[in-house]
Design an enzyme around this catalytic site. Structure first.
Site, PDB file in Angstrom:
ATOM      1  N   TYR A 154       0.861  -1.193   0.000  1.00 42.66           N
ATOM      2  CA  TYR A 154       0.000   0.000   0.000  1.00 42.66           C
ATOM      3  C   TYR A 154       0.890   1.233   0.000  1.00 42.66           C
ATOM      4  CZ  TYR A 154      -3.531   3.348   1.749  1.00 42.66           C
ATOM      5  OH  TYR A 154      -4.375   4.417   1.920  1.00 42.66           O
ATOM      6  N   ASP A 249       9.264   2.705  -0.202  1.00 43.73           N
ATOM      7  CA  ASP A 249       8.210   3.367   0.580  1.00 43.73           C
ATOM      8  C   ASP A 249       8.450   3.020   2.051  1.00 43.73           C
ATOM      9  OD1 ASP A 249       4.541   3.427   0.525  1.00 43.73           O
ATOM     10  OD2 ASP A 249       6.036   4.255   1.898  1.00 43.73           O
ATOM     11  N   LYS A 277       4.559   9.208   9.187  1.00 46.06           N
ATOM     12  CA  LYS A 277       4.336   8.604  10.509  1.00 46.06           C
ATOM     13  C   LYS A 277       5.329   9.082  11.573  1.00 46.06           C
ATOM     14  CE  LYS A 277       2.163   4.650   8.261  1.00 46.06           C
ATOM     15  NZ  LYS A 277       0.753   4.565   8.690  1.00 46.06           N
TER      16      LYS A 277
HETATM   17  P1  KE4 Z   1      -0.953   8.149   4.803  1.00 46.86           P
HETATM   18  O1  KE4 Z   1      -1.470   8.876   3.566  1.00 46.86           O
HETATM   19  O2  KE4 Z   1      -2.022   7.305   5.470  1.00 46.86           O
HETATM   20  O3  KE4 Z   1      -0.236   9.093   5.760  1.00 46.86           O
HETATM   21  O4  KE4 Z   1       0.206   7.136   4.298  1.00 46.86           O
HETATM   22  C1  KE4 Z   1      -0.099   6.220   3.300  1.00 46.86           C
HETATM   23  C2  KE4 Z   1       0.886   5.069   3.405  1.00 46.86           C
HETATM   24  C3  KE4 Z   1       1.902   4.991   2.473  1.00 46.86           C
HETATM   25  N1  KE4 Z   1       2.820   3.993   2.524  1.00 46.86           N
HETATM   26  C4  KE4 Z   1       2.774   3.061   3.508  1.00 46.86           C
HETATM   27  C5  KE4 Z   1       3.810   1.981   3.535  1.00 46.86           C
HETATM   28  C6  KE4 Z   1       1.756   3.108   4.495  1.00 46.86           C
HETATM   29  O5  KE4 Z   1       1.722   2.169   5.472  1.00 46.86           O
HETATM   30  C7  KE4 Z   1       0.785   4.123   4.445  1.00 46.86           C
HETATM   31  C8  KE4 Z   1      -0.362   4.203   5.430  1.00 46.86           C
HETATM   32  N2  KE4 Z   1      -0.484   3.094   6.304  1.00 46.86           N
HETATM   33  C9  KE4 Z   1      -1.825   2.796   6.790  1.00 46.86           C
HETATM   34  C10 KE4 Z   1      -1.701   1.584   7.724  1.00 46.86           C
HETATM   35  N3  KE4 Z   1      -1.878   0.383   7.035  1.00 46.86           N
HETATM   36  C11 KE4 Z   1      -2.452   3.972   7.465  1.00 46.86           C
HETATM   37  C12 KE4 Z   1      -3.724   3.650   8.240  1.00 46.86           C
HETATM   38  C13 KE4 Z   1      -4.962   4.104   7.509  1.00 46.86           C
HETATM   39  O6  KE4 Z   1      -4.994   4.079   6.261  1.00 46.86           O
HETATM   40  O7  KE4 Z   1      -5.908   4.483   8.219  1.00 46.86           O
END
Ligand code: KE4
Length: 439
Positions: A154, A249, A277
């Protein structure tokens, strides 16, 4: 902190239910991000009023050990005194000014010093923005359109990445989101994780058209899945051989699996890295960075446009800078890693002793738990694990006062505040569940 009872009704208490009902009337699923809705585990989420250290306190007076950690940022636990003090001071000076601010270069310098491949960077407001921007830059730098990603990984909810995505998209079994034009996903090639032969086939099929290979160097979004030996170096070699950029990533793994991220752990140098994060300490901060020649292409130095009203927002910069100063201090990261090792090994021992097949892979302060004989190497194997057993486990742990990520396809996050007593509570709760002889 008000007195509260450990654990709760295995879901939302009456006040949480009332708040969730009001929220559902106002926004989809009653949540601001899909995975929080408990769709994958059933029941309703307790609404959290406050948090301190390793603890969450819900609006019905229940207390839980927190293993979500806000999905990664809270490696120092909730309410770290130095972070709270620094953020409070900053807020009193200014919240947002839309101008350069003093902690932006200080935080950037900390990241550049810690993450091997990042020579320069740009701050954005989320991991999604970081990945979208890194892809635009990779396409501009190579003059190519196609991006290779991996099933179950993701990279945020940008259109280009929503094909066989992980995390929430995976949980809902709707990896390809409606609303994403076929032409957009048509420039995305998705292959199985840990499959270098499939990557070589993609380069052969799309010869001269692949701008970048995006990868979670340790996957947290199909559950915790590690690269097999040789996988990441193989991606580096393939990108070099075919003129594509390698993008790590590290939104989740950055400052989480190692002080310098997965690239320091495995000794593989990507061309671009995305972060988020931990670098915001719980505030909306993301970043993309890497080779200086690539970053010089970004406006206003270059022509690759990317912007943001609240990019580099002063309070987030201060929160991130204070967080990194604390977590990179001698012995601190190691404390979170030791707690993770104790938790993962304790869970494996407790579940297996009770006859429940389980494996808890871990790196640094990030881990997973699979109800299977061995840790999956890709999405197909992750989907073949006992997700039904995870659902029963999640509910039992919530009742016992442990708030786990509400999906078998997520990673768990441990902090420096998860001490021996907290780890023991989680392990004992898992052992009690396992002794009930789960189906
Ligand atoms: P954000 O746009 O949520 O800040 O980051 C996206 C993202 C990008 N790359 C990786 C490897 C990530 O884990 C994430 C976001 N992680 C999720 C947890 N699986 C955030 C939780 C959510 O979507 O509510």
């Amino acid at each position: 902190m008000s007195a509260s009872e450990q654990g709760g009704p295995g879901g939302a208490g009456p006040r949480s239910r009332r708040l969730n009902e009001a929220a559902r009337r106002l926004f989809p699923g009653g949540v601001s991000s899909p995975v929080r809705a408990f769709k994958s585990v059933g029941g309703e989420p307790p609404v959290v009023r406050s948090a301190r250290g390793p603890w969450l306190f819900d609006v019905d007076g229940h207390r839980y050990v927190d293993l979500i950690g806000a999905w990664g940022p809270m490696i120092l636990g909730h309410g770290h005194p130095a972070v709270v003090a620094a953020v409070t001071r900053r807020v009193r000076r200014s919240v947002a000014t839309g101008t350069p601010s003093p902690d932006e270069p200080r935080l950037a310098a900390k990241i550049v010093k810690a993450v091997p491949s990042v020579e320069r960077l740009r701050f954005v407001c989320s991991g999604t923005e970081a990945c979208m921007s890194a892809l635009r830059l990779a396409r501009a730098a190579t003059g190519r359109d196609v991006v290779v990603k991996f099933e179950g990984c993701y990279h945020g909810h940008g259109d280009a990445f929503l094909s066989s995505a992980g995390s929430g998209a995976l949980t809902f079994d709707a990896p390809d989101s409606p609303g994403v034009p076929p032409a957009v996903v048509g420039a995305t090639v998705t292959v199985p994780y840990n499959d270098l032969a499939a990557v070589e086939r993609a380069f052969a099929t799309h010869a001269g058209r692949i701008a970048a290979v995006f990868v979670e160097p340790i996957v947290g979004n199909m559950g915790f899945v590690e690269p097999e030996p040789g996988f990441l170096p193989g991606l580096r070699r393939a990108c070099d051989a075919h003129g594509a950029l390698l993008v790590f990533d590290e939104v989740m793994t950055g400052f989480r699996v190692h002080r310098g991220g997965a690239q320091a752990l495995y000794g593989v140098r990507p061309d671009l890295t995305t972060l988020g994060k931990v670098i915001g300490g719980g505030f909306p901060v993301g970043a993309y960075g890497g080779r200086s020649d690539l970053m010089a292409m970004v406006a206003p130095e270059g022509k690759v446009y990317q912007a943001g009203t609240l990019a580099g927002q002063p309070v987030g910069m201060t929160a991130g800078l204070t967080t990194l100063r604390e977590v990179l201090a001698p012995g601190v990261f190691e404390r979170a890693a030791a707690a993770t090792e104790a938790l993962a090994s304790g869970l494996e021992r407790a579940l297996r002793t009770a006859g429940v097949e389980a494996v808890a892979p871990r790196r640094g302060a990030m881990m997973g738990l699979w109800f299977s004989a061995r840790a999956p190497r890709n999405l197909a194997e992750a989907k073949a694990t006992r997700a039904d057993r995870f659902r029963a486990f999640h509910r039992a742990m919530l009742t016992a006062g442990v708030y786990l990520p509400p999906s078998p396809f997520e990673a768990w996050f441990v902090s420096t505040t998860h001490d021996d007593a907290v780890v023991r509570h989680v392990v004992d709760a898992a052992a009690a569940w396992a002794r009930t002889g789960p189906a």
